[in-house]
Motif scaffolding. Structure first.
Motif, PDB file in Angstrom:
ATOM      1  N   LEU A 151       0.818  -1.203   0.000  1.00 55.02           N
ATOM      2  CA  LEU A 151       0.000   0.000   0.000  1.00 55.02           C
ATOM      3  C   LEU A 151       0.859   1.262   0.000  1.00 55.02           C
ATOM      4  O   LEU A 151       0.559   2.237  -0.704  1.00 55.02           O
ATOM      5  CB  LEU A 151      -0.932  -0.005   1.209  1.00 55.02           C
ATOM      6  CG  LEU A 151      -2.026  -1.082   1.199  1.00 55.02           C
ATOM      7  CD1 LEU A 151      -2.780  -1.085   2.522  1.00 55.02           C
ATOM      8  CD2 LEU A 151      -2.993  -0.842   0.050  1.00 55.02           C
ATOM      9  N   LEU A 152       1.943   1.233   0.771  1.00 54.77           N
ATOM     10  CA  LEU A 152       2.838   2.391   0.790  1.00 54.77           C
ATOM     11  C   LEU A 152       3.522   2.579  -0.555  1.00 54.77           C
ATOM     12  O   LEU A 152       3.719   3.704  -1.020  1.00 54.77           O
ATOM     13  CB  LEU A 152       3.874   2.236   1.903  1.00 54.77           C
ATOM     14  CG  LEU A 152       3.357   2.396   3.329  1.00 54.77           C
ATOM     15  CD1 LEU A 152       4.440   2.049   4.346  1.00 54.77           C
ATOM     16  CD2 LEU A 152       2.870   3.820   3.570  1.00 54.77           C
ATOM     17  N   ALA A 153       3.885   1.464  -1.193  1.00 60.29           N
ATOM     18  CA  ALA A 153       4.499   1.553  -2.512  1.00 60.29           C
ATOM     19  C   ALA A 153       3.511   2.138  -3.524  1.00 60.29           C
ATOM     20  O   ALA A 153       3.887   2.966  -4.362  1.00 60.29           O
ATOM     21  CB  ALA A 153       4.963   0.170  -2.956  1.00 60.29           C
ATOM     22  N   LEU A 154       2.263   1.713  -3.439  1.00 59.37           N
ATOM     23  CA  LEU A 154       1.240   2.263  -4.332  1.00 59.37           C
ATOM     24  C   LEU A 154       1.058   3.757  -4.090  1.00 59.37           C
ATOM     25  O   LEU A 154       0.922   4.535  -5.046  1.00 59.37           O
ATOM     26  CB  LEU A 154      -0.078   1.522  -4.117  1.00 59.37           C
ATOM     27  CG  LEU A 154      -1.269   1.985  -4.978  1.00 59.37           C
ATOM     28  CD1 LEU A 154      -0.942   1.832  -6.463  1.00 59.37           C
ATOM     29  CD2 LEU A 154      -2.518   1.205  -4.613  1.00 59.37           C
ATOM     30  N   ARG A 155       1.094   4.161  -2.846  1.00 62.10           N
ATOM     31  CA  ARG A 155       0.972   5.591  -2.531  1.00 62.10           C
ATOM     32  C   ARG A 155       2.165   6.356  -3.084  1.00 62.10           C
ATOM     33  O   ARG A 155       2.015   7.474  -3.587  1.00 62.10           O
ATOM     34  CB  ARG A 155       0.867   5.779  -1.022  1.00 62.10           C
ATOM     35  CG  ARG A 155       0.680   7.230  -0.606  1.00 62.10           C
ATOM     36  CD  ARG A 155       0.507   7.341   0.902  1.00 62.10           C
ATOM     37  NE  ARG A 155       0.402   8.735   1.322  1.00 62.10           N
ATOM     38  CZ  ARG A 155      -0.694   9.448   1.308  1.00 62.10           C
ATOM     39  NH1 ARG A 155      -1.830   8.889   0.900  1.00 62.10           N
ATOM     40  NH2 ARG A 155      -0.699  10.709   1.706  1.00 62.10           N
ATOM     41  N   ALA A 156       3.345   5.745  -2.988  1.00 64.23           N
ATOM     42  CA  ALA A 156       4.542   6.388  -3.535  1.00 64.23           C
ATOM     43  C   ALA A 156       4.419   6.582  -5.040  1.00 64.23           C
ATOM     44  O   ALA A 156       4.817   7.617  -5.585  1.00 64.23           O
ATOM     45  CB  ALA A 156       5.775   5.561  -3.202  1.00 64.23           C
ATOM     46  N   LEU A 157       3.867   5.593  -5.738  1.00 61.90           N
ATOM     47  CA  LEU A 157       3.684   5.713  -7.183  1.00 61.90           C
ATOM     48  C   LEU A 157       2.759   6.880  -7.526  1.00 61.90           C
ATOM     49  O   LEU A 157       2.901   7.506  -8.580  1.00 61.90           O
ATOM     50  CB  LEU A 157       3.102   4.409  -7.749  1.00 61.90           C
ATOM     51  CG  LEU A 157       4.039   3.195  -7.744  1.00 61.90           C
ATOM     52  CD1 LEU A 157       3.275   1.943  -8.162  1.00 61.90           C
ATOM     53  CD2 LEU A 157       5.229   3.433  -8.676  1.00 61.90           C
ATOM     54  N   ALA A 158       1.817   7.186  -6.619  1.00 61.77           N
ATOM     55  CA  ALA A 158       0.856   8.251  -6.887  1.00 61.77           C
ATOM     56  C   ALA A 158       1.341   9.624  -6.446  1.00 61.77           C
ATOM     57  O   ALA A 158       0.857  10.638  -6.956  1.00 61.77           O
ATOM     58  CB  ALA A 158      -0.469   7.941  -6.185  1.00 61.77           C
ATOM     59  N   THR A 159       2.292   9.675  -5.522  1.00 65.60           N
ATOM     60  CA  THR A 159       2.659  10.971  -4.926  1.00 65.60           C
ATOM     61  C   THR A 159       4.111  11.382  -5.147  1.00 65.60           C
ATOM     62  O   THR A 159       4.413  12.570  -5.146  1.00 65.60           O
ATOM     63  CB  THR A 159       2.390  10.949  -3.413  1.00 65.60           C
ATOM     64  OG1 THR A 159       3.167   9.896  -2.798  1.00 65.60           O
ATOM     65  CG2 THR A 159       0.914  10.704  -3.125  1.00 65.60           C
ATOM     66  N   GLN A 160       5.013  10.425  -5.315  1.00 67.87           N
ATOM     67  CA  GLN A 160       6.430  10.760  -5.411  1.00 67.87           C
ATOM     68  C   GLN A 160       6.781  11.301  -6.801  1.00 67.87           C
ATOM     69  O   GLN A 160       6.138  10.945  -7.798  1.00 67.87           O
ATOM     70  CB  GLN A 160       7.292   9.534  -5.113  1.00 67.87           C
ATOM     71  CG  GLN A 160       7.210   9.041  -3.682  1.00 67.87           C
ATOM     72  CD  GLN A 160       7.900   9.984  -2.709  1.00 67.87           C
ATOM     73  OE1 GLN A 160       8.783  10.742  -3.084  1.00 67.87           O
ATOM     74  NE2 GLN A 160       7.479   9.925  -1.449  1.00 67.87           N
ATOM     75  N   PRO A 161       7.803  12.161  -6.899  1.00 69.36           N
ATOM     76  CA  PRO A 161       8.240  12.652  -8.212  1.00 69.36           C
ATOM     77  C   PRO A 161       8.719  11.506  -9.103  1.00 69.36           C
ATOM     78  O   PRO A 161       9.265  10.510  -8.614  1.00 69.36           O
ATOM     79  CB  PRO A 161       9.398  13.598  -7.859  1.00 69.36           C
ATOM     80  CG  PRO A 161       9.187  13.964  -6.424  1.00 69.36           C
ATOM     81  CD  PRO A 161       8.542  12.771  -5.782  1.00 69.36           C
ATOM     82  N   ILE A 162       8.507  11.659 -10.383  1.00 66.53           N
ATOM     83  CA  ILE A 162       8.892  10.608 -11.332  1.00 66.53           C
ATOM     84  C   ILE A 162      10.383  10.334 -11.258  1.00 66.53           C
ATOM     85  O   ILE A 162      10.826   9.176 -11.375  1.00 66.53           O
ATOM     86  CB  ILE A 162       8.466  11.011 -12.758  1.00 66.53           C
ATOM     87  CG1 ILE A 162       6.944  11.087 -12.850  1.00 66.53           C
ATOM     88  CG2 ILE A 162       9.004  10.010 -13.791  1.00 66.53           C
ATOM     89  CD1 ILE A 162       6.430  11.555 -14.192  1.00 66.53           C
ATOM     90  N   SER A 163      11.188  11.386 -11.064  1.00 63.85           N
ATOM     91  CA  SER A 163      12.646  11.189 -10.996  1.00 63.85           C
ATOM     92  C   SER A 163      13.014  10.270  -9.837  1.00 63.85           C
ATOM     93  O   SER A 163      13.922   9.425  -9.977  1.00 63.85           O
ATOM     94  CB  SER A 163      13.342  12.536 -10.842  1.00 63.85           C
ATOM     95  OG  SER A 163      12.883  13.219  -9.673  1.00 63.85           O
ATOM     96  N   GLU A 164      12.335  10.400  -8.709  1.00 70.07           N
ATOM     97  CA  GLU A 164      12.613   9.520  -7.570  1.00 70.07           C
ATOM     98  C   GLU A 164      12.183   8.092  -7.871  1.00 70.07           C
ATOM     99  O   GLU A 164      12.859   7.134  -7.502  1.00 70.07           O
ATOM    100  CB  GLU A 164      11.883  10.046  -6.321  1.00 70.07           C
ATOM    101  CG  GLU A 164      12.414  11.355  -5.778  1.00 70.07           C
ATOM    102  CD  GLU A 164      13.802  11.190  -5.193  1.00 70.07           C
ATOM    103  OE1 GLU A 164      14.124  10.089  -4.719  1.00 70.07           O
ATOM    104  OE2 GLU A 164      14.569  12.175  -5.228  1.00 70.07           O
ATOM    105  N   LEU A 165      11.061   7.942  -8.549  1.00 68.92           N
ATOM    106  CA  LEU A 165      10.567   6.599  -8.878  1.00 68.92           C
ATOM    107  C   LEU A 165      11.504   5.893  -9.847  1.00 68.92           C
ATOM    108  O   LEU A 165      11.771   4.690  -9.709  1.00 68.92           O
ATOM    109  CB  LEU A 165       9.159   6.695  -9.471  1.00 68.92           C
ATOM    110  CG  LEU A 165       8.075   7.294  -8.558  1.00 68.92           C
ATOM    111  CD1 LEU A 165       6.752   7.380  -9.306  1.00 68.92           C
ATOM    112  CD2 LEU A 165       7.918   6.467  -7.295  1.00 68.92           C
ATOM    113  N   ARG A 166      12.039   6.629 -10.829  1.00 66.70           N
ATOM    114  CA  ARG A 166      12.909   6.001 -11.830  1.00 66.70           C
ATOM    115  C   ARG A 166      14.271   5.638 -11.254  1.00 66.70           C
ATOM    116  O   ARG A 166      14.976   4.819 -11.840  1.00 66.70           O
ATOM    117  CB  ARG A 166      13.073   6.932 -13.031  1.00 66.70           C
ATOM    118  CG  ARG A 166      11.801   7.031 -13.884  1.00 66.70           C
ATOM    119  CD  ARG A 166      12.059   7.780 -15.179  1.00 66.70           C
ATOM    120  NE  ARG A 166      10.864   7.828 -16.015  1.00 66.70           N
ATOM    121  CZ  ARG A 166      10.490   6.857 -16.829  1.00 66.70           C
ATOM    122  NH1 ARG A 166      11.218   5.755 -16.904  1.00 66.70           N
ATOM    123  NH2 ARG A 166       9.399   6.979 -17.568  1.00 66.70           N
TER     124      ARG A 166
END
Length: 208
Positions: A151-166
């Motif tokens: 659930l936290l990972a899903l929230r991160a996908l929705a809220t974190q900057p794309i640069s951080e996700l990549r």
């Protein structure tokens, strides 16, 4: 319940904000004391007048007592002195009333000077601190659940900057969909960091 974030810029901001609230309160406490002292000083002339009137009343009372000892006419002669003593008592009461009113105003204005600015700051500061406590507690409670990291990972996908996700994975959404545990943990850690908390350490089973 956590009052402060893990060592980070968030923690530094919290410490600075808390220190500012303490300094703000101390400054306005000093300002309130100064206001109280300044207003009370206005009552000094009335205090001196009341003291002088009391001295005058005592002198008149002493004179009335001596005059009253005169044989035959003493009682009649002291009547004006007794009336004057009553008039002086009224003036003393008036001066004391002025002093009392000024002291009450000094106390009130001192408290208002201290409490009002502090209250205004607390109205801004306290909800911000309480939001952190609620958010950090909810995040820690979630990560302890079996599916909490997902659930936290899903929230991160929705809220974190794309640069951080990549930085975690070139295709973070795909990694989450296939259940990549390393990517899910890293994504969840982004949300933990945003909430200002760390992943709880697992206790090692004791060896017998």
């Amino acid at each position: 319940m956590r009052l402060y974030a893990r060592p980070s810029w968030m923690l530094i901001r919290q410490l600075i904000a808390d220190a500012f609230v303490v300094a703000w309160g101390l400054f306005w406490w000093w300002a309130g004391r100064l206001t109280d002292t300044t207003i009370r000083a206005i009552a000094e002339p009335s205090r001196h007048v009341a003291g002088a009137l009391r001295q005058m009343r005592d002198n008149i009372g002493g004179a009335a007592g001596r005059v009253g000892e005169i044989p035959y006419v003493g009682g009649d002669v002291r009547v004006p002195f007794d009336r004057l003593t009553g008039d002086v008592d009224g003036m003393i009461a008036s001066a004391d009333g002025q002093v009392h009113a000024i002291e009450n105003a000094a106390t009130l204005m001192g408290w208002v000077t201290f409490a009002l600015p502090l209250l205004l700051l607390i109205i801004i500061w306290l909800p911000w601190r309480l939001r952190f406590v609620r958010r950090s507690s909810a995040t820690l409670a979630l990560v302890r659940q079996t599916t909490g990291s997902d659930l936290l990972a899903l929230r991160a996908l929705a809220t974190q900057p794309i640069s951080e996700l990549r930085r975690i994975d070139p295709d973070p959404v795909g990694a989450w969909r296939v259940g990549d545990s390393a990517a899910i943990t890293a994504l969840a850690d982004l949300e933990l960091a945003r909430a200002g908390v760390r992943r709880p350490r697992r206790r090692r089973a004791s060896l017998r």
